[in-house]
Scaffold this motif. Structure first.
Motif, PDB file in Angstrom:
ATOM      1  N   ALA A 436      -4.969  21.071 -11.229  1.00  0.00           N
ATOM      2  CA  ALA A 436      -5.503  19.883 -11.908  1.00  0.00           C
ATOM      3  C   ALA A 436      -4.493  18.739 -11.883  1.00  0.00           C
ATOM      4  N   VAL A 437      -3.228  19.059 -12.153  1.00  0.00           N
ATOM      5  CA  VAL A 437      -2.181  18.024 -12.117  1.00  0.00           C
ATOM      6  C   VAL A 437      -2.104  17.405 -10.726  1.00  0.00           C
ATOM      7  N   GLY A 438      -2.083  18.254  -9.698  1.00  0.00           N
ATOM      8  CA  GLY A 438      -1.994  17.744  -8.337  1.00  0.00           C
ATOM      9  C   GLY A 438      -3.239  16.990  -7.907  1.00  0.00           C
ATOM     10  N   ALA A 439      -4.402  17.469  -8.335  1.00  0.00           N
ATOM     11  CA  ALA A 439      -5.651  16.806  -7.955  1.00  0.00           C
ATOM     12  C   ALA A 439      -5.749  15.417  -8.587  1.00  0.00           C
ATOM     13  N   ILE A 440      -5.296  15.273  -9.836  1.00  0.00           N
ATOM     14  CA  ILE A 440      -5.308  13.944 -10.482  1.00  0.00           C
ATOM     15  C   ILE A 440      -4.389  12.989  -9.727  1.00  0.00           C
ATOM     16  N   ALA A 441      -3.153  13.464  -9.454  1.00  0.00           N
ATOM     17  CA  ALA A 441      -2.199  12.612  -8.730  1.00  0.00           C
ATOM     18  C   ALA A 441      -2.742  12.243  -7.352  1.00  0.00           C
ATOM     19  N   GLY A 442      -3.362  13.229  -6.681  1.00  0.00           N
ATOM     20  CA  GLY A 442      -3.911  12.969  -5.361  1.00  0.00           C
ATOM     21  C   GLY A 442      -5.063  11.984  -5.380  1.00  0.00           C
ATOM     22  N   ARG A 443      -5.944  12.099  -6.373  1.00  0.00           N
ATOM     23  CA  ARG A 443      -7.079  11.178  -6.459  1.00  0.00           C
ATOM     24  C   ARG A 443      -6.605   9.756  -6.744  1.00  0.00           C
ATOM     25  N   LEU A 444      -5.609   9.619  -7.617  1.00  0.00           N
ATOM     26  CA  LEU A 444      -5.068   8.291  -7.911  1.00  0.00           C
ATOM     27  C   LEU A 444      -4.479   7.662  -6.650  1.00  0.00           C
ATOM     28  N   LEU A 445      -3.709   8.469  -5.904  1.00  0.00           N
ATOM     29  CA  LEU A 445      -3.114   7.948  -4.673  1.00  0.00           C
ATOM     30  C   LEU A 445      -4.192   7.656  -3.631  1.00  0.00           C
ATOM     31  N   GLY A 446      -5.211   8.520  -3.564  1.00  0.00           N
ATOM     32  CA  GLY A 446      -6.287   8.324  -2.598  1.00  0.00           C
ATOM     33  C   GLY A 446      -7.065   7.038  -2.843  1.00  0.00           C
ATOM     34  N   VAL A 447      -7.374   6.763  -4.106  1.00  0.00           N
ATOM     35  CA  VAL A 447      -8.077   5.515  -4.438  1.00  0.00           C
ATOM     36  C   VAL A 447      -7.184   4.317  -4.131  1.00  0.00           C
ATOM     37  N   GLY A 448      -5.882   4.464  -4.426  1.00  0.00           N
ATOM     38  CA  GLY A 448      -4.949   3.385  -4.119  1.00  0.00           C
ATOM     39  C   GLY A 448      -4.900   3.091  -2.624  1.00  0.00           C
ATOM     40  N   MET A 449      -4.861   4.144  -1.812  1.00  0.00           N
ATOM     41  CA  MET A 449      -4.863   3.958  -0.354  1.00  0.00           C
ATOM     42  C   MET A 449      -6.178   3.340   0.118  1.00  0.00           C
ATOM     43  N   GLU A 450      -7.278   3.778  -0.504  1.00  0.00           N
ATOM     44  CA  GLU A 450      -8.597   3.253  -0.140  1.00  0.00           C
ATOM     45  C   GLU A 450      -8.679   1.748  -0.404  1.00  0.00           C
ATOM     46  N   GLN A 451      -8.206   1.319  -1.561  1.00  0.00           N
ATOM     47  CA  GLN A 451      -8.247  -0.107  -1.907  1.00  0.00           C
ATOM     48  C   GLN A 451      -7.231  -0.905  -1.088  1.00  0.00           C
ATOM     49  N   LEU A 452      -6.108  -0.280  -0.778  1.00  0.00           N
ATOM     50  CA  LEU A 452      -5.122  -0.934   0.072  1.00  0.00           C
ATOM     51  C   LEU A 452      -5.701  -1.204   1.458  1.00  0.00           C
ATOM     52  N   ALA A 453      -6.448  -0.238   1.980  1.00  0.00           N
ATOM     53  CA  ALA A 453      -7.077  -0.413   3.287  1.00  0.00           C
ATOM     54  C   ALA A 453      -8.170  -1.473   3.229  1.00  0.00           C
ATOM     55  N   TYR A 454      -8.922  -1.521   2.137  1.00  0.00           N
ATOM     56  CA  TYR A 454     -10.019  -2.483   2.013  1.00  0.00           C
ATOM     57  C   TYR A 454      -9.510  -3.924   2.034  1.00  0.00           C
ATOM     58  N   TYR A 455      -8.414  -4.173   1.319  1.00  0.00           N
ATOM     59  CA  TYR A 455      -7.916  -5.540   1.206  1.00  0.00           C
ATOM     60  C   TYR A 455      -6.895  -5.895   2.298  1.00  0.00           C
ATOM     61  N   ASN A 456      -6.542  -4.933   3.168  1.00  0.00           N
ATOM     62  CA  ASN A 456      -5.531  -5.198   4.201  1.00  0.00           C
ATOM     63  C   ASN A 456      -5.941  -4.606   5.544  1.00  0.00           C
ATOM     64  N   HIS A 457      -7.189  -4.895   5.932  1.00  0.00           N
ATOM     65  CA  HIS A 457      -7.671  -4.355   7.207  1.00  0.00           C
ATOM     66  C   HIS A 457      -6.854  -4.856   8.396  1.00  0.00           C
ATOM     67  N   ASP A 458      -6.299  -6.061   8.280  1.00  0.00           N
ATOM     68  CA  ASP A 458      -5.627  -6.664   9.423  1.00  0.00           C
ATOM     69  C   ASP A 458      -4.137  -6.340   9.496  1.00  0.00           C
ATOM     70  N   SER A 459      -3.620  -5.589   8.498  1.00  0.00           N
ATOM     71  CA  SER A 459      -2.199  -5.248   8.529  1.00  0.00           C
ATOM     72  C   SER A 459      -1.922  -4.235   9.633  1.00  0.00           C
ATOM     73  N   PHE A 460      -0.640  -4.157  10.056  1.00  0.00           N
ATOM     74  CA  PHE A 460      -0.295  -3.288  11.181  1.00  0.00           C
ATOM     75  C   PHE A 460      -0.522  -1.807  10.850  1.00  0.00           C
ATOM     76  N   ILE A 461      -0.555  -1.465   9.547  1.00  0.00           N
ATOM     77  CA  ILE A 461      -0.746  -0.058   9.168  1.00  0.00           C
ATOM     78  C   ILE A 461      -2.172   0.386   9.452  1.00  0.00           C
ATOM     79  N   PHE A 462      -3.136  -0.466   9.131  1.00  0.00           N
ATOM     80  CA  PHE A 462      -4.538  -0.067   9.233  1.00  0.00           C
ATOM     81  C   PHE A 462      -5.241  -0.619  10.469  1.00  0.00           C
ATOM     82  N   LYS A 463      -4.649  -1.566  11.115  1.00  0.00           N
ATOM     83  CA  LYS A 463      -5.307  -2.200  12.256  1.00  0.00           C
ATOM     84  C   LYS A 463      -5.487  -1.197  13.402  1.00  0.00           C
ATOM     85  N   GLY A 464      -6.694  -1.139  13.930  1.00  0.00           N
ATOM     86  CA  GLY A 464      -6.954  -0.267  15.064  1.00  0.00           C
ATOM     87  C   GLY A 464      -7.667   1.022  14.709  1.00  0.00           C
TER      88      GLY A 464
END
Length: 722
Positions: A436-464
Motif C-alpha cells: 500500500a505504501v509503495g502503491a500510493i507513492a507510485g500512483r502519485l509519481l505516475g500522475v505527476g509524470m502523466e501531467q508533466l507529459a501533458y504540459y510538455n509534449h515538445d520537451s526533449f524528454i517526451f518528444k518522439g
C-alpha cells in the motif's frame, strides 16, 4: 512479535546428538539371566525424540528415513500385502500435499469472505440479511448506478439506520463513532483470544516458520489450537482496520494445516525432517489485484521506475530499523506487560485518524486495487477525476487534485502507523501495508509524470514517443512498480517478488520495470543493512537460525570457537565402560547439557561416540523398570561386549544402541568458514573438535551464532535458544 518464552539456556545446553533411535538393554542378576529388553520389538517410549526449544538432528532423521525405506522395499519383494504397503507409502506424499492444499485453500477462502463481511459491518448493515457484505447486498438491486454503484436501498449506513438520513453532521458523527466502536471491539476480541488460548497465534509467523523449517522445535506453534485461534483472530484483526495484512499469517495457517495432516501418515508423523520437507504454498490472494494495462512503457520511464526503487529501499531500511527499535522498547519496558491496552490504543488511534480520509478508511486490499486501476470511461473514482472525458492525454481536474492530497496524507499515515502495528499481539502480516505504501507513492509519481507529459509534449524528454492525444503514461503501472519496490525493500525478495507481480499483469512487457525497481530497492536497502524484516525479527527473538546467504569472512579457527574455553571447567564426558549408573545419573543431574561425548577413558580422551541426555535418561529409567537387577552400582557399557565381572556384581546396563558411533568431527585447526558451511549444508546441531584423535571440545549451532554476533558487534547473549 516477541513470544512469552521463559526458557533460558545453560552454558552447554545444546550438546546434542545424531544418535540412532534404538537401544538394547540386557542384564543378568546374580541367579541367572533375566529377560532381555529389545527396543526393536518393544520400543522405548520417547527414545529418539526432542525436547522443546531444541534443534533436530537432520543427519539422524535422514538416516532413520533411509532405514525405514530400505526395510519397506525389502519386504515389498516378499508378499503382495507388503508391495501394496510400499505403493501406499510412496503415494502418501502426493495425497498429503492434496489435503494440505484443500484445507489451507478452504480456510483462506473462509477468512477472506469473513473479513470482507466484518469490514463492511463497520460502515453499515444489509437490511435483507445481516450476513451479506456490502457488495453482495447490492447485487440484486435494480437501483444502483455507475456513478454510485455501491449505494442501494438494501444497504444502510449506521447513521442512516439510527438518524433516518444519510446526510448531515449528526449522521456523519454516528457513522464515525460506530466505525471506532466496531474497530475497538474486533481488535479487543482478537488480542483477548490470542492471549487466553494461543499466544503463538500473534504476529505474522514467518520468522518462526523459517526457524522451525531450519530444524528448531517450538511445541504447539503449529498445533490445532494455534490454527483455530489464528484463523478466527486473523479475521478480527484485519476487520478492525489496523494497518496489517493477512498474507503472512496465511502462511502460518497453511503450515499448521500441513503439520496437523502430517500426523495421518506414519512416514511424516515419526520423522521431524520429513515433516519439514512438506512444501506449503499459501493462498496469498494477490490475484485480487489482477490488472491489465494497455499502453506500453518507454525506455525514458526507467528513470522514474528506478526512483521508485530508491524510495522502496529507503522505506524498507527505515521501516526495519524503526520497527525493531519499537519492538525492543516493547520488550524492555512496561509496555510489553499490557498487550491488550496497546492493541486497543493503536486500534483507536488508527480508526480515529483513518475515518475522515476515504483512502485510509478502506481496507488495504481495496486501496491497492484502487491504486492499480487503469481509469476507464465509466470510472467514478476520484483518481479518474480528469477535466476531459476521453482516456488519452488528459489534464487533471479538481477531483484528481483532491485525491492526490488525500493520498499524500494517507502515505504519511500508513508509513507511521505500520511501524507500531507490526509485532503487536494479534495476527499481523506485512505484505499488504508495504504494498500500500509503495502503491500510493507510485500512483502519485505516475500522475505527476502523466501531467508533466501533458504540459510538455515538445520537451526533449517526451518528444518522439509521447505526442499530443497519445496514451503515454499509465499511473496504475507506476503504482504496481512502487508496490513491488516497497515490498522488496522490506522483505528483500527479488526474483520471487517479480514473479508474483508478473502474475498480476499477465504481460511479459512489464518484467523489466519490475526488475529494475526491485533490484534497485534491494541494493539501496542492503546499503543500510542486509537483513530483511523477518531475519531482523529472528535475531530480535534470539532464534537459532543460520542465514544461508550470510557471508562468514573471518579468519578464526575451530579452536577459537569451541568450548570449553581455557577458563571453563573441563568437558563433561562419559567413558565407554568405566562408569556406574549412579555416576552417570549424578553427572547428568549436575549439568544442563543436552548430550555427552563418550571416550575410551578420562586419560586417553579417545573419542568413541556421542549420546543424547534425553535418550540416556529415558534408557536408564526404562532399564530400572523393565530389566531385573539394574541398580546404581550397575556398570554402564557403551562397548559391543561387556567386560568380565565378579559373580556377585549387578548386571551391566548396555547402552551402545543409543550412541551415535559416527559423530561429526573437525580438527582444531579447521577454518570456521568451512565449519559454518558444514553446519548450514548438513543441518548439524553440534560437531566435536579433536586433535590427533583426542577429544578437545565441542562446537554447537549456538556457539557459531554467538561468534558471528560478536564479529558483527552485536550482543552474543541475544541468542537465547539451542
Amino acid at each position: 512479535l516477541s513470544l512469552s518464552l521463559s526458557l533460558l539456556p545453560g552454558c552447554y545446553e545444546e550438546y546434542s546428538s545424531s544418535s540412532s533411535s534404538t537401544s538394547r538393554a540386557a542384564g543378568m542378576n546374580g541367579n541367572g539371566p533375566s529377560k532381555l529388553v529389545d527396543p526393536l520389538e518393544d520400543p522405548v517410549p520417547g527414545l529418539g525424540t526432542y525436547e522443546d526449544f531444541n534443534t533436530i538432528d537432520w543427519v539422524r532423521e535422514k538416516s532413520k528415513d533411509r532405514d525405514r525405506h530400505r526395510e519397506i522395499t525389502k519386504k515389498s519383494r516378499q508378499s503382495t500385502v507388503a508391495l501394496l504397503h510400499s505403493v501406499s507409502d510412496a503415494f502418501s506424499g502426493w495425497l498429503l500435499m492434496l489435503l494440505v492444499g484443500l484445507m489451507s485453500g478452504a480456510l483462506a477462502g473462509g477468512i477472506d469472505i469473513a473479513a470482507h463481511w466484518l469490514t463492511d459491518m463497520k460502515d453499515g448493515v444489509c437490511l435483507i440479511g445481516f450476513w451479506f457484505n456490502h457488495e453482495h447486498c447490492c447485487w440484486t438491486s435494480n437501483e444502483t448506478t455507475f456513478q454510485e454503484r455501491d449505494r442501494c436501498p438494501q444497504w444502510q449506513s449506521w447513521g442512516e439506520l439510527i438518524t433516518g438520513t444519510s446526510e448531515g453532521a449528526f449522521a456523519y458523527v454516528v457513522n464515525y463513532l460506530m466505525y471506532i466502536l466496531w474497530a475497538l471491539l474486533f481488535s479487543f476480541l482478537a488480542v483477548i483470544l490470542v492471549r487466553a488460548f494461543a499466544p503463538y497465534a500473534c504476529g505474522s509467523g514467518i520468522p518462526e516458520i523459517k526457524t522451525i523449517l531450519s530444524g528448531f522445535i517450538i511445541r504447539g506453534y503449529l498445533g490445532k489450537w494455534t490454527l483455530i485461534i489464528k484463523t478466527i483472530t486473523l479475521v478480527l484483526a484485519v476487520s478492525s482496520g489496523l494497518s496489517l495484512g493477512k498474507e503472512g499469517p496465511l502462511v502460518h495457517v497453511a503450515c499448521c494445516c500441513a503439520n496437523i495432516l502430517c500426523h495421518l501418515f506414519t512416514k511424516y508423523r515419526k520423522n521431524e525432517a520429513k515433516r519439514r520437507e512438506v512444501g506449503v504454498e499459501a493462498d496469498v490472494r494477490l490475484v485480487l489485484f489482477y490488472v491489465e494495462f494497455h499502453a506500453p512503457w518507454h525506455l525514458v520511464e526507467l528513470a522514474p521506475f528506478i526512483l521508485l526503487g530508491i524510495f522502496g529501499g529507503l522505506w524498507g531500511a527505515l521501516f526495519i530499523r524503526a520497527n525493531i527499535a519499537w519492538c525492543k522498547i516493547r520488550k524492555s519496558t512496561r509496555l510489553g506487560h499490557y498487550p491488550v491496552i496497546e492493541v486497543l490504543v493503536v486500534a483507536a488511534l488508527t480508526a480515529l485518524v483513518a475515518y475522515p480520509n476515504s483512502y485510509t478508511r478502506m481496507s488495504g486490499a481495496e486501496l491497492i486495487s484502487e491504486l492499480f486501476n487503469d481509469c476507464s470511461l465509466l470510472d467514478s473514482s476520484q483518481l479518474c477525476g480528469y477535466k476531459q472525458v476521453h482516456l488519452a492525454d488528459r489534464p487533471a481536474g479538481e477531483g484528481l487534485y483532491t485525491a492526490l492530497w488525500q493520498l499524500a496524507l494517507a502515505l504519511v499515515f500508513k508509513m507511521m502507523i505500520t511501524v507500531i502495528t507490526f509485532g503487536m499481539k494479534v495476527p499481523s502480516g506485512l505484505f499488504i501495508p508495504s504494498m500500500a505504501v509503495g502503491a500510493i507513492a507510485g500512483r502519485l509519481l505516475g500522475v505527476g509524470m502523466e501531467q508533466l507529459a501533458y504540459y510538455n509534449h515538445d520537451s526533449f524528454i517526451f518528444k518522439g514517443w509521447c505526442s499530443p492525444g497519445a496514451d503515454c503514461i499509465t499511473p496504475g503501472l507506476y503504482a504496481m512498480v512502487g508496490a513491488a519496490a516497497c515490498l522488496g525493500g522490506v522483505t528483500r525478495m527479488t526474483v520471487s517478488l517479480v514473479v508474483i507481480m508478473f502474475e498480476l499483469t499477465g504481460g511479459l512487457e512489464y518484467i523489466v520495470p519490475l526488475m529494475a525497481a526491485t533490484m534497485t530497492s534491494k541494493w539501496v536497502a542492503d546499503a543500510f543493512g542486509r537483513e530483511g524484516i523477518y531475519e531482523a525479527h529472528i535475531r530480535l527473538n534470539g532464534y537459532p537460525f543460520l542465514e544461508p546467504k550470510e557471508e562468514f569472512d573471518h579468519s578464526s579457527l575451530a579452536v577459537d570457537v569451541m568450548r570449553p574455553r581455557r577458563s571453563d571447567p573441563a568437558l563433561a564426558v562419559l567413558t565407554q565402560d568405566g562408569m556406574t549408573v549412579g555416576e552417570v545419573e549424578a553427572l547428568v543431574e549436575s549439568t544442563h547439557y543436552s548430550g555427552f561425548p563418550v571416550v575410551v577413558s578420562p586419560e586417553s580422551q579417545r573419542l568413541v561416540g556421542f549420546v543424547l541426555r534425553r535418550d540416556l535418561l529415558i534408557s536408564i529409567d526404562n532399564a530400572r523398570k523393565r530389566q531385573e537387577g539394574v541398580v546404581s552400582a550397575s556398570t554402564v557399557v557403551f562397548t559391543e561386549h561387556a567386560l568380565a565381572q565378579a559373580a556377585d556384581a549387578p548386571p551391566p546396563l548396555r547402552l551402545r544402541g543409543i550412541m551415535d558411533l559416527s559423530p561429526f568431527t573437525v580438527t582444531d585447526h579447521t577454518p570456521m568458514d568451512i565449519t559454518v558451511d558444514i553446519f548450514r549444508k548438513l543441518g548439524l546441531r553440534q560437531c566435536l573438535v579433536t586433535h590427533n584423535g583426542r577429544l578437545l571440545g565441542i562446537i554447537t549451532k549456538k556457539d557459531i551464532l554467538k561468534h558471528m554476533a560478536q564479529i558483527a558487534n552485536r550482543d552474543p547473549d541475544s541468542i537465547l535458544f539451542n
